[in-house]
Motif scaffolding. Structure first.
Motif, PDB file in Angstrom:
ATOM      1  N   THR A   1     -54.520   9.145  31.308  1.00 54.70           N
ATOM      2  CA  THR A   1     -55.895   8.640  31.203  1.00 54.70           C
ATOM      3  C   THR A   1     -56.491   8.968  29.839  1.00 54.70           C
ATOM      4  O   THR A   1     -57.253   8.169  29.271  1.00 54.70           O
ATOM      5  N   LEU A   2     -56.158  10.140  29.315  1.00 57.74           N
ATOM      6  CA  LEU A   2     -56.594  10.490  27.965  1.00 57.74           C
ATOM      7  C   LEU A   2     -56.092   9.460  26.955  1.00 57.74           C
ATOM      8  O   LEU A   2     -56.831   9.038  26.046  1.00 57.74           O
ATOM      9  N   GLY A   3     -54.843   9.034  27.113  1.00 53.01           N
ATOM     10  CA  GLY A   3     -54.299   8.011  26.231  1.00 53.01           C
ATOM     11  C   GLY A   3     -55.060   6.698  26.334  1.00 53.01           C
ATOM     12  O   GLY A   3     -55.333   6.039  25.317  1.00 53.01           O
ATOM     13  N   THR A   4     -55.432   6.317  27.551  1.00 57.03           N
ATOM     14  CA  THR A   4     -56.190   5.064  27.722  1.00 57.03           C
ATOM     15  C   THR A   4     -57.560   5.162  27.064  1.00 57.03           C
ATOM     16  O   THR A   4     -58.064   4.174  26.506  1.00 57.03           O
ATOM     17  N   MET A   5     -58.170   6.342  27.098  1.00 54.61           N
ATOM     18  CA  MET A   5     -59.475   6.520  26.455  1.00 54.61           C
ATOM     19  C   MET A   5     -59.365   6.435  24.938  1.00 54.61           C
ATOM     20  O   MET A   5     -60.232   5.865  24.270  1.00 54.61           O
ATOM     21  N   ILE A   6     -58.299   6.996  24.399  1.00 52.94           N
ATOM     22  CA  ILE A   6     -58.084   6.902  22.949  1.00 52.94           C
ATOM     23  C   ILE A   6     -57.873   5.445  22.539  1.00 52.94           C
ATOM     24  O   ILE A   6     -58.380   4.992  21.509  1.00 52.94           O
ATOM     25  N   MET A   7     -57.152   4.692  23.356  1.00 52.48           N
ATOM     26  CA  MET A   7     -56.948   3.272  23.062  1.00 52.48           C
ATOM     27  C   MET A   7     -58.276   2.523  23.038  1.00 52.48           C
ATOM     28  O   MET A   7     -58.514   1.692  22.150  1.00 52.48           O
ATOM     29  N   ALA A   8     -59.144   2.804  24.009  1.00 52.18           N
ATOM     30  CA  ALA A   8     -60.424   2.100  24.086  1.00 52.18           C
ATOM     31  C   ALA A   8     -61.299   2.379  22.876  1.00 52.18           C
ATOM     32  O   ALA A   8     -62.113   1.539  22.483  1.00 52.18           O
ATOM     33  N   SER A   9     -61.154   3.565  22.262  1.00 49.46           N
ATOM     34  CA  SER A   9     -61.985   3.947  21.113  1.00 49.46           C
ATOM     35  C   SER A   9     -61.253   3.821  19.782  1.00 49.46           C
ATOM     36  O   SER A   9     -61.744   4.318  18.767  1.00 49.46           O
TER      37      SER A   9
ATOM     38  N   THR B   1     -54.114   4.725  15.567  1.00 48.10           N
ATOM     39  CA  THR B   1     -54.771   5.362  16.716  1.00 48.10           C
ATOM     40  C   THR B   1     -54.434   4.605  17.987  1.00 48.10           C
ATOM     41  O   THR B   1     -54.194   5.194  19.044  1.00 48.10           O
ATOM     42  N   LEU B   2     -54.431   3.283  17.884  1.00 48.43           N
ATOM     43  CA  LEU B   2     -54.027   2.436  19.007  1.00 48.43           C
ATOM     44  C   LEU B   2     -52.637   2.837  19.492  1.00 48.43           C
ATOM     45  O   LEU B   2     -52.414   3.039  20.694  1.00 48.43           O
ATOM     46  N   PHE B   3     -51.696   2.976  18.569  1.00 48.38           N
ATOM     47  CA  PHE B   3     -50.308   3.271  18.934  1.00 48.38           C
ATOM     48  C   PHE B   3     -50.170   4.666  19.548  1.00 48.38           C
ATOM     49  O   PHE B   3     -49.454   4.844  20.543  1.00 48.38           O
ATOM     50  N   VAL B   4     -50.881   5.646  18.980  1.00 45.89           N
ATOM     51  CA  VAL B   4     -50.811   7.013  19.514  1.00 45.89           C
ATOM     52  C   VAL B   4     -51.355   7.055  20.938  1.00 45.89           C
ATOM     53  O   VAL B   4     -50.756   7.665  21.841  1.00 45.89           O
ATOM     54  N   GLY B   5     -52.499   6.409  21.168  1.00 44.13           N
ATOM     55  CA  GLY B   5     -53.060   6.375  22.515  1.00 44.13           C
ATOM     56  C   GLY B   5     -52.154   5.672  23.501  1.00 44.13           C
ATOM     57  O   GLY B   5     -51.967   6.114  24.641  1.00 44.13           O
ATOM     58  N   LEU B   6     -51.568   4.565  23.055  1.00 40.30           N
ATOM     59  CA  LEU B   6     -50.663   3.796  23.921  1.00 40.30           C
ATOM     60  C   LEU B   6     -49.445   4.624  24.312  1.00 40.30           C
ATOM     61  O   LEU B   6     -49.033   4.635  25.480  1.00 40.30           O
ATOM     62  N   GLU B   7     -48.874   5.326  23.358  1.00 40.20           N
ATOM     63  CA  GLU B   7     -47.682   6.123  23.650  1.00 40.20           C
ATOM     64  C   GLU B   7     -48.011   7.336  24.522  1.00 40.20           C
ATOM     65  O   GLU B   7     -47.221   7.701  25.404  1.00 40.20           O
ATOM     66  N   LEU B   8     -49.152   7.951  24.296  1.00 35.79           N
ATOM     67  CA  LEU B   8     -49.555   9.078  25.151  1.00 35.79           C
ATOM     68  C   LEU B   8     -49.683   8.632  26.594  1.00 35.79           C
ATOM     69  O   LEU B   8     -49.216   9.313  27.522  1.00 35.79           O
TER      70      LEU B   8
END
Length: 474
Positions: free
Chosen positions: A109-117, A123-130
């Motif tokens: 869920t933390l990764g999905t929040m990073i993607m949204a922001s 940053t998109l890629f890091v959130g997606l992979e997390l």
């Protein structure tokens, strides 16, 4: 640098680490329940912080907090919390009663929040992979079950391929745009008299990577097997929060840096949307396993949600956001019914196992009927308003063919949804299912109420969606 912009993410990350330590120091029987309760508390606190977080851009323009990000984060947190509640009742039987389970949900869920922001392609890629790495583990969490191991392996292999394609697209966008930041790419695109072919190819690869996460045709091949093999609470989570986050990224990227290139990518989005709607509707008809049916159903639903993006307007984005809200609630509710499908302590998942449910468990049968009719788009249930808003946006954008295909797909899809209702109420009874635990009943009843009375909250939801869409198109 205003670090408070990312305070919700910081709190959830630290909470996840603390819960992980707490789980290590407890006995297995106690650790799962206590860690699940702590994770639920962390998700609630994070949600409150999301609502209170200020607008702005921070961390060197890689992190954006606005109305759109808040809307998508709240949806992701809601989906994660409901999936955790579903896991409590049958954790031991589904072999997921280990403290790592809620921790992985939290980090995903933390990764999905990073993607949204995300304000930057990296940053998109890091959130997606997390988010994705945690889901790979969750799919195979019931490690003694061959189907779960197969689901985890298939998703990992194909997901890794999709991540590679996404990263290749990002590298092309960086090479021809000269920056990874959304704002910089937007300026580069608008300031170019002739768009470089390499940049357009990069956009296509970025779309491919995100469409894989959304299980859009033709990148859907993993969905049925993974949905069937993964534990049902994991499937409920996968169908909710990660897809919301992927749509958040897709809408932000296509409306922001590549918004001025809409004539170049609009047709591609229309084709993917139409193919997903029709394939999802047709492929679900012969299914005998309800989890596979829900997999093909999700493919179709993502196609409907994509109509709003194809419209390329704030109205279309609002329609997509409202559709995602309705999809989240009715999908989690349907999976609550699937989680409850147990007979003599063993999970069953064939549609025929629901035969006679209207007599043996009228409450569960009524709830499942509500979710099936809502997914078919029957008024006045939640699913009807989601489809109405995306179809309306498509017509206003003169996408008449796409709207017509969506209506045809809805008519076809109604067949297999009504078939489930027919099996529950009119077929000869199968042996009764086990009694539902309180946690599953809570989610089923709650989502049923939301689905039936969604019209009451339609105004506030549409207003919030309009504000979120406005943050993208200002």
């Amino acid at each position: 640098m205003n670090w408070t912009l990312a305070l919700p993410e910081i709190v959830l990350a630290l909470s996840g680490l603390a819960i992980l330590l707490a789980g290590v120091m407890q006995k297995r029987g106690q650790a799962f329940f206590s860690c699940t309760m702590m994770t639920l508390l962390a998700l609630v606190v994070t949600g409150i912080l999301v609502v209170l977080a200020p607008d702005g851009t921070g961390y060197g323009h890689v992190f954006v907090n606005d109305g759109f990000a808040r809307f998508m984060k709240v949806l992701s947190l809601t989906g994660a919390a409901l999936s955790l509640v579903l896991s409590v009742g049958y954790a031991r039987e589904m072999e997921i009663d280990r403290f790592e389970f809620p921790v992985l949900i939290a980090f995903s869920t933390l990764g999905t929040m990073i993607m949204a922001s995300s304000g930057n392609l990296m940053t998109l890629f890091v959130g997606l992979e997390l988010s994705s790495l945690a889901i790979y583990i969750l799919c195979a969490f019931a490690r003694d079950r061959v189907t779960a191991a197969e689901a985890g392996l298939k998703y990992f292999v194909l997901g890794s391929l999709a991540s590679g394609l996404l990263l290749y697209g990002i590298s092309l966008a960086y090479g021809f745009g000269g920056t990874l930041e959304y704002a910089g790419l937007q300026q580069a695109v608008r300031g170019s008299a002739v768009l470089p072919a390499g940049l357009m190819v990069g956009i296509v690869f970025v779309l491919v990577g995100l469409c894989f996460k959304l299980s859009m045709v033709p990148f859907h091949m993993w969905t049925p097997d993974v949905y069937q093999g993964a534990p049902s609470p994991v499937t409920a989570y996968m169908a909710g929060a990660p897809k919301v986050a992927a749509f958040a990224v897709l809408l932000r990227v296509m409306a922001g840096p590549f918004g001025s290139m809409m004539p170049q990518w609009q047709l591609l989005i229309e084709v993917v949307s139409a193919a997903s709607m029709l394939f999802g509707a047709l492929a679900a008809i012969p299914q005998v396993n309800i989890k596979r049916l829900m997999a093909y159903s999700s493919i179709g639903h993502m196609g409907y949600a994509m109509i709003g993006l194809a419209a390329g307007t704030a109205e279309g984005t609002r329609g997509t956001l409202v559709y995602l809200v309705t999809y989240l609630f009715m999908n989690v509710g349907a999976f609550a019914g699937i989680v409850a499908m147990r007979r003599k302590g063993h999970a069953v998942s064939r549609i025929s196992d629901l035969a006679g449910l209207g007599r043996s468990d009228p409450g569960l049968a009524l709830a499942m009927a509500v979710f099936m009719f809502s997914m078919a788009g029957a008024p006045p249930l939640a699913g009807f308003f989601g489809k109405l808003m995306v179809f309306y946006a498509a017509i206003n954008a003169q996408l008449y063919a796409l709207a017509a295909i969506g209506i045809i797909g809805s008519v076809i899809g109604a067949y297999y949804y009504v078939r489930v209702v027919k099996v529950m109420f009119f077929d000869a009874p199968a042996p009764a299912l086990d009694r539902m635990p309180v946690s599953v009943s809570f989610v089923s009843v709650g989502m049923g109420i939301v689905t039936v009375f969604f019209i009451v909250g339609l105004g506030p939801v549409a207003t919030a969606a309009q504000a979120a869409a406005g943050a993208l198109f200002r």
